[in-house]
Design a protein around this motif. Structure first.
Motif, PDB file in Angstrom:
ATOM      1  N   ILE A 217      46.392  78.111  51.762  1.00  0.00           N
ATOM      2  CA  ILE A 217      47.303  79.126  51.260  1.00  0.00           C
ATOM      3  C   ILE A 217      47.419  80.237  52.297  1.00  0.00           C
ATOM      4  O   ILE A 217      46.536  80.419  53.140  1.00  0.00           O
ATOM      5  CB  ILE A 217      46.835  79.700  49.907  1.00  0.00           C
ATOM      6  CG1 ILE A 217      45.437  80.305  50.023  1.00  0.00           C
ATOM      7  CG2 ILE A 217      46.861  78.643  48.827  1.00  0.00           C
ATOM      8  CD1 ILE A 217      44.927  80.893  48.732  1.00  0.00           C
ATOM      9  N   LYS A 218      48.533  80.963  52.256  1.00  0.00           N
ATOM     10  CA  LYS A 218      48.720  82.071  53.187  1.00  0.00           C
ATOM     11  C   LYS A 218      47.660  83.142  52.921  1.00  0.00           C
ATOM     12  O   LYS A 218      47.415  83.520  51.774  1.00  0.00           O
ATOM     13  CB  LYS A 218      50.117  82.658  53.046  1.00  0.00           C
ATOM     14  CG  LYS A 218      51.221  81.816  53.663  1.00  0.00           C
ATOM     15  CD  LYS A 218      51.080  81.816  55.200  1.00  0.00           C
ATOM     16  CE  LYS A 218      52.256  81.148  55.888  1.00  0.00           C
ATOM     17  NZ  LYS A 218      53.494  81.923  55.764  1.00  0.00           N
ATOM     18  N   GLU A 219      47.074  83.638  53.993  1.00  0.00           N
ATOM     19  CA  GLU A 219      46.004  84.620  53.844  1.00  0.00           C
ATOM     20  C   GLU A 219      46.494  85.906  53.197  1.00  0.00           C
ATOM     21  O   GLU A 219      45.752  86.567  52.465  1.00  0.00           O
ATOM     22  CB  GLU A 219      45.398  84.911  55.220  1.00  0.00           C
ATOM     23  CG  GLU A 219      44.059  85.588  55.173  1.00  0.00           C
ATOM     24  CD  GLU A 219      43.391  85.669  56.531  1.00  0.00           C
ATOM     25  OE1 GLU A 219      42.232  86.124  56.570  1.00  0.00           O
ATOM     26  OE2 GLU A 219      44.023  85.300  57.538  1.00  0.00           O
ATOM     27  N   ASP A 220      47.770  86.263  53.422  1.00  0.00           N
ATOM     28  CA  ASP A 220      48.269  87.514  52.841  1.00  0.00           C
ATOM     29  C   ASP A 220      48.541  87.386  51.344  1.00  0.00           C
ATOM     30  O   ASP A 220      48.913  88.367  50.690  1.00  0.00           O
ATOM     31  CB  ASP A 220      49.500  88.024  53.582  1.00  0.00           C
ATOM     32  CG  ASP A 220      50.657  87.036  53.606  1.00  0.00           C
ATOM     33  OD1 ASP A 220      50.618  86.031  52.871  1.00  0.00           O
ATOM     34  OD2 ASP A 220      51.608  87.272  54.370  1.00  0.00           O
ATOM     35  N   ALA A 221      48.353  86.195  50.771  1.00  0.00           N
ATOM     36  CA  ALA A 221      48.458  86.029  49.320  1.00  0.00           C
ATOM     37  C   ALA A 221      47.155  86.384  48.617  1.00  0.00           C
ATOM     38  O   ALA A 221      47.101  86.412  47.384  1.00  0.00           O
ATOM     39  CB  ALA A 221      48.838  84.592  48.977  1.00  0.00           C
ATOM     40  N   LEU A 222      46.108  86.665  49.392  1.00  0.00           N
ATOM     41  CA  LEU A 222      44.777  86.903  48.844  1.00  0.00           C
ATOM     42  C   LEU A 222      44.399  88.373  48.889  1.00  0.00           C
ATOM     43  O   LEU A 222      44.764  89.108  49.801  1.00  0.00           O
ATOM     44  CB  LEU A 222      43.737  86.115  49.632  1.00  0.00           C
ATOM     45  CG  LEU A 222      43.824  84.595  49.572  1.00  0.00           C
ATOM     46  CD1 LEU A 222      42.806  83.975  50.511  1.00  0.00           C
ATOM     47  CD2 LEU A 222      43.611  84.110  48.150  1.00  0.00           C
ATOM     48  N   GLY A 223      43.635  88.786  47.888  1.00  0.00           N
ATOM     49  CA  GLY A 223      43.034  90.106  47.865  1.00  0.00           C
ATOM     50  C   GLY A 223      41.603  90.008  47.402  1.00  0.00           C
ATOM     51  O   GLY A 223      41.143  88.951  46.954  1.00  0.00           O
ATOM     52  N   GLU A 224      40.881  91.110  47.517  1.00  0.00           N
ATOM     53  CA  GLU A 224      39.506  91.126  47.032  1.00  0.00           C
ATOM     54  C   GLU A 224      39.486  90.892  45.533  1.00  0.00           C
ATOM     55  O   GLU A 224      40.387  91.305  44.808  1.00  0.00           O
ATOM     56  CB  GLU A 224      38.842  92.471  47.369  1.00  0.00           C
ATOM     57  CG  GLU A 224      38.596  92.686  48.845  1.00  0.00           C
ATOM     58  CD  GLU A 224      37.815  93.958  49.110  1.00  0.00           C
ATOM     59  OE1 GLU A 224      37.351  94.580  48.125  1.00  0.00           O
ATOM     60  OE2 GLU A 224      37.675  94.332  50.277  1.00  0.00           O
ATOM     61  N   LEU A 225      38.437  90.255  45.083  1.00  0.00           N
ATOM     62  CA  LEU A 225      38.289  89.967  43.661  1.00  0.00           C
ATOM     63  C   LEU A 225      38.071  91.267  42.906  1.00  0.00           C
ATOM     64  O   LEU A 225      37.136  92.023  43.190  1.00  0.00           O
ATOM     65  CB  LEU A 225      37.112  89.016  43.450  1.00  0.00           C
ATOM     66  CG  LEU A 225      36.999  88.370  42.078  1.00  0.00           C
ATOM     67  CD1 LEU A 225      38.199  87.478  41.802  1.00  0.00           C
ATOM     68  CD2 LEU A 225      35.709  87.559  41.998  1.00  0.00           C
ATOM     69  N   HIS A 226      38.985  91.568  41.951  1.00  0.00           N
ATOM     70  CA  HIS A 226      38.885  92.780  41.146  1.00  0.00           C
ATOM     71  C   HIS A 226      38.071  92.502  39.893  1.00  0.00           C
ATOM     72  O   HIS A 226      37.426  91.474  39.765  1.00  0.00           O
ATOM     73  CB  HIS A 226      40.285  93.270  40.781  1.00  0.00           C
ATOM     74  CG  HIS A 226      40.946  94.030  41.893  1.00  0.00           C
ATOM     75  ND1 HIS A 226      41.821  95.063  41.665  1.00  0.00           N
ATOM     76  CD2 HIS A 226      40.867  93.917  43.242  1.00  0.00           C
ATOM     77  CE1 HIS A 226      42.255  95.545  42.823  1.00  0.00           C
ATOM     78  NE2 HIS A 226      41.696  94.849  43.778  1.00  0.00           N
ATOM     79  N   ALA A 227      38.146  93.419  38.963  1.00  0.00           N
ATOM     80  CA  ALA A 227      37.438  93.262  37.695  1.00  0.00           C
ATOM     81  C   ALA A 227      37.910  92.003  36.975  1.00  0.00           C
ATOM     82  O   ALA A 227      38.996  91.481  37.251  1.00  0.00           O
ATOM     83  CB  ALA A 227      37.685  94.493  36.816  1.00  0.00           C
ATOM     84  N   ASP A 228      37.085  91.523  36.065  1.00  0.00           N
ATOM     85  CA  ASP A 228      37.448  90.338  35.292  1.00  0.00           C
ATOM     86  C   ASP A 228      38.814  90.533  34.634  1.00  0.00           C
ATOM     87  O   ASP A 228      39.125  91.607  34.115  1.00  0.00           O
ATOM     88  CB  ASP A 228      36.405  90.064  34.211  1.00  0.00           C
ATOM     89  CG  ASP A 228      35.100  89.547  34.792  1.00  0.00           C
ATOM     90  OD1 ASP A 228      35.093  89.131  35.960  1.00  0.00           O
ATOM     91  OD2 ASP A 228      34.093  89.572  34.052  1.00  0.00           O
ATOM     92  N   LYS A 229      39.615  89.497  34.662  1.00  0.00           N
ATOM     93  CA  LYS A 229      40.946  89.574  34.064  1.00  0.00           C
ATOM     94  C   LYS A 229      40.823  89.533  32.538  1.00  0.00           C
ATOM     95  O   LYS A 229      40.105  88.704  31.982  1.00  0.00           O
ATOM     96  CB  LYS A 229      41.807  88.412  34.568  1.00  0.00           C
ATOM     97  CG  LYS A 229      41.955  88.416  36.101  1.00  0.00           C
ATOM     98  CD  LYS A 229      42.634  89.690  36.576  1.00  0.00           C
ATOM     99  CE  LYS A 229      42.726  89.788  38.081  1.00  0.00           C
ATOM    100  NZ  LYS A 229      41.449  90.181  38.701  1.00  0.00           N
ATOM    101  N   THR A 230      41.534  90.427  31.883  1.00  0.00           N
ATOM    102  CA  THR A 230      41.446  90.544  30.431  1.00  0.00           C
ATOM    103  C   THR A 230      42.648  89.939  29.713  1.00  0.00           C
ATOM    104  O   THR A 230      42.532  89.520  28.566  1.00  0.00           O
ATOM    105  CB  THR A 230      41.336  92.017  30.014  1.00  0.00           C
ATOM    106  OG1 THR A 230      42.521  92.726  30.454  1.00  0.00           O
ATOM    107  CG2 THR A 230      40.114  92.671  30.638  1.00  0.00           C
TER     108      THR A 230
END
Length: 281
Positions: free
Chosen positions: A86-99
């Motif tokens: 996948i394109k690297e710019d599609a990624l970000g740091e893992l945030h809080a758990d998704k609610t």
């Protein structure tokens, strides 16, 4: 036994450390968590925009990244285990758990709780967000998330099912364009709609039609077909709406469409033969 490359991260130069003793590789590493921060991200067989689209990952879905180079990440989707580039710019740091996740076919992500503000992005059904609050503007209720504001009625808590019938979810995607490898309401393929619709009722299944044919539910006879059953051809799958009508994303209409099973069997037979299997999730 040869491991399935779509579900296991291994190359001659690098492999997932969980595969030590199962594959040959020059180096083994632990994956690093990240999340998708675009509305959908293509996952390809090779790190090349011209490479075949294997699948797509949706906003907020988590991946494990094993390698980054030349603007590409080699990663594995946590949801279904799929591996690719996948394109690297599609990624970000893992945030809080998704609610929460998107339960409407599509919705807008606004910079604030106001539909008159130009949206930041458009999100597909199944996209995941972390809700941090709520607000109301001119009588419209919004949920505030770590990425922006979304119409409240377009979101629901993950794990608190808003639906009990996955066929009705598939029906909400009627006329969505067909896209080989697609997994969103912007474009979807036959196994993609099965996976997404089942996901929205809390059932997680593998991604591709051959994987689904080998793993979903129990085998049944055609004479026993009922709502929610699956029909598998070579490389294709459809969802039965009742014992006669089916919903499928297909390359014939190039959409998600309703079609009579008998008519589809007659149309498909000269190219791909008869259905190979019928299964009940």
């Amino acid at each position: 036994m040869t491991l399935e490359r779509r579900l296991n991260a291994f190359r001659p130069d690098l492999a997932d450390e969980r595969l030590v003793g199962q594959v040959q590789a020059a180096r083994f590493v632990a994956g690093k968590p990240a999340e998708i921060v675009v509305n959908k991200s293509a996952m390809r067989i090779q790190p090349d925009d011209a490479s075949a689209l294997d699948t797509e990952l949706l906003w907020g879905e988590e991946v494990m990244v094993f390698d980054r180079r030349d603007g590409w990440a080699w990663a594995q989707c946590k949801l279904d285990g799929y591996v690719g580039y996948i394109k690297e710019d599609a990624l970000g740091e893992l945030h809080a758990d998704k609610t929460h996740w998107v339960i409407a076919p599509r919705t807008f992500l606004y910079p604030g709780p106001d539909m008159k503000i130009p949206p930041l992005d458009t999100l597909s059904m199944g996209s995941r967000l972390t809700v941090t609050g709520e607000a109301e503007t001119r009588g419209t209720r919004y949920l505030l998330t770590d990425r922006g504001a979304v119409i409240a009625s377009h979101l629901a808590e993950i794990g608190v099912s808003q639906f009990n019938d996955y066929v009705s979810i598939a029906g909400r995607l009627i006329e969505t364009p067909y896209l080989w490898g697609g997994r969103s309401s912007f474009g979807i393929d036959c196994s993609g709609i099965v996976q997404v619709a089942l996901m929205m009722v809390g059932k997680h299944v593998l991604r591709d039609a051959d994987m689904q044919e080998a793993s979903i539910g129990t085998e049944i006879e055609r004479s026993d077909l009922q709502r929610g059953d699956l029909v598998f051809w070579k490389g294709h799958v459809a969802i039965m709406e009742d014992k006669n009508m089916m919903i499928h994303a297909n390359g014939y209409s190039m959409t998600v469409a309703r079609e009579r099973l008998a008519g589809a069997i007659n149309r498909i037979a000269p190219i791909y033969g008869q259905p190979r299997l019928y299964r009940r999730p």
